[in-house]
Scaffold this motif. Structure first.
Motif, PDB file in Angstrom:
ATOM      1  N   PHE A 291       0.876  -1.182   0.000  1.00  6.42           N
ATOM      2  CA  PHE A 291       0.000   0.000   0.000  1.00  6.42           C
ATOM      3  C   PHE A 291       0.907   1.223   0.000  1.00  6.42           C
ATOM      4  O   PHE A 291       1.790   1.348   0.861  1.00  6.42           O
ATOM      5  N   PHE A 292       0.700   2.097  -0.973  1.00  4.04           N
ATOM      6  CA  PHE A 292       1.649   3.192  -1.180  1.00  4.04           C
ATOM      7  C   PHE A 292       0.914   4.528  -1.250  1.00  4.04           C
ATOM      8  O   PHE A 292      -0.222   4.612  -1.716  1.00  4.04           O
ATOM      9  N   MET A 293       1.598   5.572  -0.786  1.00  3.60           N
ATOM     10  CA  MET A 293       1.030   6.924  -0.778  1.00  3.60           C
ATOM     11  C   MET A 293       2.088   7.921  -1.221  1.00  3.60           C
ATOM     12  O   MET A 293       3.236   7.869  -0.766  1.00  3.60           O
ATOM     13  N   ALA A 294       1.692   8.820  -2.120  1.00  2.00           N
ATOM     14  CA  ALA A 294       2.592   9.874  -2.597  1.00  2.00           C
ATOM     15  C   ALA A 294       2.046  11.239  -2.176  1.00  2.00           C
ATOM     16  O   ALA A 294       0.835  11.429  -2.044  1.00  2.00           O
ATOM     17  N   ARG A 295       2.933  12.160  -1.995  1.00  2.00           N
ATOM     18  CA  ARG A 295       2.533  13.515  -1.591  1.00  2.00           C
ATOM     19  C   ARG A 295       1.909  14.264  -2.760  1.00  2.00           C
ATOM     20  O   ARG A 295       2.355  14.171  -3.896  1.00  2.00           O
ATOM     21  N   GLY A 296       0.837  15.008  -2.470  1.00  2.00           N
ATOM     22  CA  GLY A 296       0.245  15.918  -3.437  1.00  2.00           C
ATOM     23  C   GLY A 296       0.480  17.358  -3.020  1.00  2.00           C
ATOM     24  O   GLY A 296       1.006  17.624  -1.933  1.00  2.00           O
ATOM     25  N   ASN A 297       0.084  18.281  -3.864  1.00  2.00           N
ATOM     26  CA  ASN A 297       0.285  19.694  -3.516  1.00  2.00           C
ATOM     27  C   ASN A 297      -0.577  20.121  -2.332  1.00  2.00           C
ATOM     28  O   ASN A 297      -0.300  21.134  -1.685  1.00  2.00           O
ATOM     29  N   HIS A 298      -1.631  19.341  -2.013  1.00  2.00           N
ATOM     30  CA  HIS A 298      -2.471  19.689  -0.862  1.00  2.00           C
ATOM     31  C   HIS A 298      -1.964  19.097   0.443  1.00  2.00           C
ATOM     32  O   HIS A 298      -2.544  19.357   1.499  1.00  2.00           O
ATOM     33  N   GLU A 299      -0.905  18.322   0.385  1.00  2.00           N
ATOM     34  CA  GLU A 299      -0.279  17.866   1.630  1.00  2.00           C
ATOM     35  C   GLU A 299       0.775  18.891   2.031  1.00  2.00           C
ATOM     36  O   GLU A 299       1.977  18.615   2.066  1.00  2.00           O
ATOM     37  N   SER A 300       0.305  20.111   2.290  1.00  2.00           N
ATOM     38  CA  SER A 300       1.189  21.204   2.688  1.00  2.00           C
ATOM     39  C   SER A 300       0.452  22.115   3.665  1.00  2.00           C
ATOM     40  O   SER A 300      -0.791  22.157   3.679  1.00  2.00           O
ATOM     41  N   ALA A 301       1.207  22.828   4.459  1.00  4.84           N
ATOM     42  CA  ALA A 301       0.613  23.601   5.551  1.00  4.84           C
ATOM     43  C   ALA A 301      -0.312  24.700   5.056  1.00  4.84           C
ATOM     44  O   ALA A 301      -1.442  24.839   5.537  1.00  4.84           O
ATOM     45  N   TYR A 302       0.141  25.486   4.076  1.00  2.42           N
ATOM     46  CA  TYR A 302      -0.702  26.628   3.704  1.00  2.42           C
ATOM     47  C   TYR A 302      -1.942  26.186   2.951  1.00  2.42           C
ATOM     48  O   TYR A 302      -3.013  26.800   3.094  1.00  2.42           O
ATOM     49  N   MET A 303      -1.874  25.104   2.146  1.00  2.00           N
ATOM     50  CA  MET A 303      -3.081  24.602   1.490  1.00  2.00           C
ATOM     51  C   MET A 303      -4.069  24.085   2.529  1.00  2.00           C
ATOM     52  O   MET A 303      -5.281  24.309   2.431  1.00  2.00           O
TER      53      MET A 303
END
Length: 492
Positions: A291-303
């Motif tokens: 089971f794998f997970m990649a970071r998206g642009n919404h995995e960020s503090a300001y988003m």
């Protein structure tokens, strides 16, 4: 034929516009406004553009800016707002539009400058004062947080499980010997379907363990799929928990025989983001090699601050947990390579022609996404139809053409790339001669777009992508963006 002049930048001669063209422009604007009201934003953009062609009015640019904003083309929205200001420096709505674009990009100081410009001109205007005051608070808060974070310790170091007791009336799922089990996951999903809650002690334990797991991985993770084995790739989920459950209903629960990759943007916008992320993290802990997970642009503090996840975590748990999520997201891998043939990232490819898989593997990812460079482009870039590259419609990342994709694949001996990041009406899109595939797994995005969701399945032997599409399912009456920051009031 009578003529009149339209505003122009300082030191420029007025542009003469015929009465006939002005009338045509106003007619196109009115038609575009109707399409905008009906949320047909692409058609509205087309008509505003036609109006601008015959009559470059700042109002048309500001209106098109807002339409671009609605389609998440923040870079284009920013450019149009700036053009409107260039044409008429007294046009306050254009400053509001540009400030909204800046805020969506996390550029709060630049947004504050525009709000201040309006407030100085209209000091007695309640709306102008409110927006300036609230944005100023955000800028000061961020500056304070940055100042105290220099020597601050990890949130993980401040968590004391001994002080977290399990109440007698707690009836939710429980970890077994502090470990995620299949029974725990089944209980967790049923609890979430019934709008129940995971105890905070177990929630913190999952975050602690998942951070430790992600820290052991490279920024690029290699995945091996056996010849006869099936593998599934899912795109954006965006807090749509009940649609996530539908994926598992259609395609089976994750297991060692049914591996998955979720390709970023697990949270924000949808108001069941907490449920989504703990379900995904739980399966990652249960099946770390399947089971794998990649970071998206919404995995960020300001988003997360803007689009709801931070507010949701604070509402359902604590501010400390929201901070902990930021630490965990910093360690999410950035992309995956399946059988040395298919590269999967959230956004897309690069502004440089020389990028190799080893360059990606060695990215220092333990940070907030930067505004440029490989990490930024992996999270933010989008494909385009023409060859070459162009500035991103989002204001971050780059647009890349089929020639860029072809050259990247040849250089790295790959067959094709899979990415997510963009709503597609059918849930997926095959572009660049079949070499660049987009998959988006949140149907009827934000309860308003009407798109289908999709996921991709393939077998290890041939790696040929197969697409399954589906409609949105019903969910409890909790609207998207329920937990969004009051910042969102500025963006309307």
């Amino acid at each position: 034929m009578s003529t009149s002049s339209t505003p122009t930048p300082a030191n420029s001669a007025p542009v003469e516009v015929s009465a006939e063209n002005k009338e045509k422009g106003e007619k196109l604007k009115a038609e575009a406004n109707e399409h905008f009201k009906n949320q047909a934003y692409d058609k509205a953009i087309e008509l505003y553009s036609a109006a601008i062609e015959i009559f470059p009015n700042p109002i048309y640019y500001a209106n098109r800016s807002f339409a671009y904003f609605k389609t998440e083309s923040i870079g284009y929205a920013l450019n149009d707002a700036s053009k409107a200001i260039e044409l008429d420096r007294t046009y306050t709505k254009a400053y509001y539009r540009r400030a909204a674009a800046y805020m969506s990009l996390g550029k709060f100081k630049l947004a504050l400058r525009d709000y201040e410009a309006v407030y100085k001109v209209k000091p007695n205007d309640v709306d102008a004062k409110t927006k300036y005051t609230e944005c100023n608070k955000i800028v000061k808060r961020l500056a304070f947080e940055k100042a105290i974070s220099v020597d601050s310790k990890s949130v993980a170091e401040s968590i004391n499980f001994d002080t977290m007791s399990i109440e007698d009336d707690y009836s939710g799922p429980s970890l077994e010997n502090d470990k995620v089990t299949l029974k725990f996951m089944l209980d967790l999903m049923e609890t979430y379907k019934a709008q129940g809650k995971l105890h905070r002690k177990y929630a913190y334990k999952i975050l602690m363990d998942i951070k430790a797991l992600f820290m052991t991985q490279d920024s690029l993770v290699n995945i091996t799929v056996e010849d006869k084995a099936k593998f599934t790739v899912c795109g954006d989920i965006h807090g749509q928990f009940y649609d996530l459950m539908n994926i598992f209903k259609l395609n089976g629960l994750p297991s060692t025989e049914n591996p998955y990759l979720f390709n970023g943007d697990f949270v924000d916008r949808g108001s069941f983001s907490v449920e989504c992320i703990f379900t995904l993290f739980g399966f990652k802990l249960l099946y770390p090699n399947h089971f794998f997970m990649a970071r998206g642009n919404h995995e960020s503090a300001y988003m997360n601050q803007i689009y709801g996840f931070e507010g949701e975590v604070k509402s359902k748990y604590t501010d400390l947990m929201a901070q902990f999520f930021t630490e965990v997201y910093n360690w999410l891998p950035l992309c995956h390579c399946i059988n040395n043939k298919v590269l999967v990232m959230h956004g897309g490819l690069f502004s440089s022609d020389t990028v190799t898989l080893e360059d990606i593997r060695t990215i220092d990812r333990n940070r907030q996404p930067p505004d440029e460079g490989l990490m930024c482009e992996l999270l933010w870039s989008d494909p385009q139809i023409p060859n070459g590259r162009a500035p991103s419609k989002r204001g971050v990342g780059v647009h890349f053409g089929p020639d860029v994709t072809k050259a990247f694949l040849e250089r790295n001996k790959l067959e094709y790339v899979i990415r997510s990041h963009e709503v597609k009406q059918d849930g997926y899109e095959v572009a660049h001669d079949g070499k660049c595939i987009t998959v988006f797994s949140a149907p009827n995005y934000c309860d308003s777009v009407g798109n289908k969701g999709a996921f991709i399945t393939m077998t290890g032997k041939d790696m040929v992508p197969h697409f399954t599409t589906y409609e949105a399912v019903e969910h409890p009456d909790v609207k998207p963006m329920k937990y969004a920051n009051s910042i969102m009031n500025f963006l309307s």
